[in-house]
Design a protein around this motif. Structure first.
Motif: not given
Lengths: 620, 620
Positions: A388-390, A400-404, A576, B486, B488, B595, B597-599
């Protein structure tokens, strides 16, 4: 045969075309009939002579209407040519080469239902505590990785909807079934690991399901042609301004523009530009080498013939651009301001391939230019993960981790366009005009250098395999038999957009199959059988029928009917902002008349008259 | 001080800005007063603290309003800082370095009149049988080619209008006067050869002077905001959708966008994006080494302060593009189609520099992207020649024969943008995310390769001098002190358009002066004095005050207030279509939140409501 295109009568009617991986509901019991695959490709013979206005060369009857059909039946791929008027078979053949025909909608539907009656899969769902009625599955082609023998297999992977319409955001990572399409049964199954299914929260994209605040608020702008559009559609033919062309549709290629010609006001005649143009192939390799992802290297869109109403959106675009302008204040007592508005005609189709939506535009300009654009939007193919976090990540997650718990895997999107230009006639040549630095040797000139244009006509295919970006050059297709009044070669110039090159090793299997990406530009002599840059049987193909193979014959291309192939693409590192639905990312290129006309062809084009909206108060 | 910008109240009002070489009529007698050159540059100090909403950090009084003025007086360049509120001089200095300040409108007017009272020029006109009242002259900067000492000289070249408004199409080739601007007199003259003045026929571009047939006819499309625009302008500040920014104007830079920030709906706060952005320099080297052309290597636009009404055109653009979309058919008994229209706000200025017209656009999107575009139109700088057909040409003519006796000389157009991004704050870093091929070593994986992202933060200026096109990489400006939920890095990514590199030798004088073109991307630490990429005194400059010199100090740029410089351009091989006026050729680039914005920031943006045109018959 189904006619897949419908008269596009309404400007600005946006519609969808779905030529897609199929997702099925588990409730329906699998169909047990043996599926057969059909693929239809009409084969217009010599329309040039038929549309000729010269009674001497015009044949007395239209060219035969024939269709080329591929039928998958009893584990064999049958190639059949059908005469549509006589309803008879002209020829038939069993294909013995590598690869298989396109997957049909119907067989994918059946394949995607198989897991729901497969005990190990049921156990996988129970183990994860998932509600079966909320699970959806889809089938995926698996490519070829050097296997000596292949079967017509696909992988089936599944998603969880429970609480969202965005199934792609909730993959059942680590679970995959292998289905043999010819036998229509599960021949392999893997439940590697229990990886958290990402939450439904934050994945929804339907306005009706989102909570306030909404924004930013945008004010409406009416762009309406209250007295009808400026173009006409007759059958498949579109006329607009100085352009005439034909719009067709093919299940594999999508929109096909053909017989495009432009009226030359100065010469007072219609002149040919494009015999036929379409997207020949699509290649989307993902960059995750793990078990459930390494084979994810999509080609083309899968599907089968189906009648699609309102498949095309044809509209006039007035974006506030300037066709040409000049202000002159140097002449005494005069201020000259001449401006012409740029209006263009857009032929658009949106192809939704499962999660992705591709916006495909052909834009025609009165200046003779035409622009080809691709927009990427829709939903990313997503991978579930534990993070959930880089800061938690200690390994390569290939994206890329773009959401949980949600990884946007690195991927490419490559497109190759087939462009059979007929610049003022069929016989054309390909010219590279290289811009080369010249040292100035004359001692009386204080400058040390300049550049000049060194033009080189490509003799054979090897001369025309080009990786863009390495040197400054203008690439032209010219008519070597015609020249302007000033003596310049009549031509059209390719103006590339952003240039992308492949990053996989040349000897890697996906790259061998997608070898059309090895160069940005290819030129081949016209050959009826060379339509599909990755081959006709792409499913599990081995790269033995790609443009790289055809081009290696190094055929002559000077003063011939030639095809220009242009490869464009995107390397996509997700961010994201691409979640839960992706803002459109656009690319494209332009073909621009270059010494095709004797002078500016829109010099005498007037801007459309301004149309006024009636007084605001009287309308509200 | 003159305020050069006016409230842009009317959407879609296209207006001209002339910051131009001046052409004068021969009838007027030259002004004899000694001209002085002034150049005004306002110097806003720390607006960030002033616009702060925090009462603790907000100063009690606004920053001082000061202007930097360059006055050319008695052959000296005086640099004066003026306090506008107290109307006093804060500092003064005589500039002793190389180069001279911009040419003013007034002195160019006078210089261009000098030939008409100069006997050898009158003789040149008589020899050619030209009607003096139809001759117009213009002045041209002459660059620097290694001379140890320079004077503030320009060349004056002339044109013939007789029968056309398109003077540039009728050059008096081979005739040039050298004018010393400080003494305001002709100090050199050359009448090299009698070259035919091209005919007036075919050069006219005014609709009122052209003969039928006109065409192609385009139908009007009303794009009208009948209830007013969706943006507001207060003073110099523009608000639209989620964007706020300030629009300014500078005689050298043209439009200046500053203090651009975007409202983050999710975080419910306004976030900074761009502190200031503008075109820092323009460089247009022609590629003809002959006597009257070798020095034709324009920098910037020339001009002097003047009040210009309606200089800006600000409008909302609805071009039929799609902000995002998705169609979903895989969920049982549902067809989901969600589409959002892409509307953007364009800030446009058209800068007519003599013959050329540059269309300069800043386009803001609700998604947080902003696109910067340049369109080239207007009239080419043309050279007269003896030829009417390419078959007659046995030598290099350094261009394309685009009409009888008319050569479109090869030339480049380079632009460099100053982009002081403040991504969510002042302290930023520049990151190169290189896409690198990785061999897959795991024998269980049948794939041989993949690519991954290897990110590298630029430590010093040398790390950030980039020639694009050589490798796949994403270039980002990030805020190293902030991360997304996240984890980033919060950033904006540069999406280049077509990439152009210079072709002159690096040690050639024009290239030394235009060294900002040596790279496509530069990053420097913010420095108040580093605004102009080719230096502050460009006329006859020697390249000792360019970004190449500044950057060679290799200062630290990590975690600093940094400026991103982006160089774009066009190599221009003219074609016959560019005559007598050129269809717009466009280029540009994009900055896109990555990255940041959060989404997806436009997930909750609704399309504007469709506005209907009333029934057609009731209006006509």
């Amino acid at each position: 045969m189904l006619i897949l295109m419908r008269r596009a009568m309404d400007a600005r009617t946006k519609v969808r075309v779905v030529t897609s991986k199929t997702h099925t509901q588990p409730q329906k019991s699998p169909t047990t009939t043996s599926p057969s695959t059909t693929w239809v490709w009409t084969n217009p013979t010599s329309p040039i002579s038929w549309i000729s206005s010269n009674p001497k060369t015009k044949p007395s009857s239209p060219p035969p209407r024939r269709a080329f059909v591929i039928v998958r039946f009893q584990k064999q791929s049958h190639e059949i040519t059908v005469d549509l008027s006589t309803r008879s078979i002209v020829s038939k053949n069993v294909y013995e080469g590598n690869g298989y025909p396109m997957l049909t909608f119907g067989e994918q539907t059946v394949a995607s239902q198989l897991p729901f009656s497969y005990e190990p899969f049921k156990e996988s769902l129970r183990k994860r505590g998932l509600n079966t009625s909320q699970v959806l599955c889809a089938s995926f082609s698996i490519g070829w990785f050097g296997e000596a023998k292949t079967k017509r297999n696909v992988k089936v992977k599944c998603y969880y909807t429970n609480g969202t319409a965005n199934l792609y955001a909730r993959p059942l990572e680590g679970v995959a079934a292998v289905v043999d399409l010819d036998d229509m049964k599960i021949v392999g199954y893997n439940d590697r690991d229990v990886i958290p299914v990402p939450n439904a929260e934050g994945t929804e994209y339907r306005a009706s399901k989102l909570k306030p605040p909404f924004g930013p608020k945008l004010k409406g702008i009416p762009v309406t042609q209250h007295c009808g559009p400026g173009f006409t559609v007759q059958g498949h033919s579109v006329s607009w301004g100085n352009w005439d062309f034909h719009v067709g549709f093919d299940i594999k290629a999508g929109p096909i523009i053909s017989l495009a010609s432009i009226y030359d006001l100065q010469k007072q005649k219609r002149r040919r530009v494009l015999y036929k143009g379409f997207i020949s192939e699509l290649f989307v390799p993902y960059q995750d080498p793990t078990e459930e992802w390494y084979y994810t290297t999509y080609f083309d869109s899968d599907g089968s013939p189906v009648k699609i109403p309102n498949a095309f959106c044809i509209f006039e675009k007035y974006a506030g651009d300037i066709m040409w302008r000049h202000t002159e204040i140097s002449i005494p007592n005069q201020v000259i301001t001449e401006v012409r508005s740029d209006v263009s005609l857009v032929v658009r189709i949106v192809s939704t391939v499962g999660n992705y939506d591709y916006v495909i535009d052909w834009e025609f300009k009165p200046s003779g230019s035409f622009k080809i654009g691709v927009g990427l939007t829709g939903i990313l193919g997503l991978k579930a993960g534990a993070y959930t976090h880089t800061d938690e990540i200690k390994e390569d997650i290939y994206g890329t981790l773009i959401a949980d718990n949600t990884i946007g895997v690195y991927r490419d999107h490559f497109f190759i366009y087939y462009l059979d230009l007929d610049i003022d006639g069929e016989v054309n040549s390909f010219v590279k005009s290289n811009l080369e630095t010249v040292k100035v040797k004359d001692e009386n000139i204080p400058r040390k250098s300049r550049w000049t244009v060194v033009s080189e006509t490509a003799k054979t295919e090897a001369d025309a395999r080009i990786n863009l970006g390495l040197k400054a050059s203008e690439l032209l297709v010219v008519n070597p038999n015609k020249r302007t009044k000033q003596g310049n070669k009549i031509g059209y110039r390719l103006l590339p957009g952003s240039v992308v090159h492949p990053l996989l090793l040349l000897n890697d299997y996906p790259q061998i199959r997608g070898a059309f990406t090895n160069y940005n530009v290819w030129v081949t002599p016209y050959n009826k059988s060379e339509k599909w840059a990755a081959g006709s049987y792409v499913d599990r193909s081995r790269g033995d029928d790609t443009i790289a193979v055809w081009s290696s014959r190094d055929r002559e291309i000077e003063k011939k009917d030639i095809v220009l192939w242009y490869m464009m693409g995107f390397h996509h590192v997700p961010s994201q902002e691409d979640f839960p639905v992706m803002p459109t990312l656009s690319g494209g290129f332009e073909l621009r008349p270059t010494n095709f006309f004797e002078s500016n062809p829109v010099l005498k084009t007037k801007s459309p008259k301004p149309l006024q909206w009636p007084n605001c108060t009287s309308q509200h």
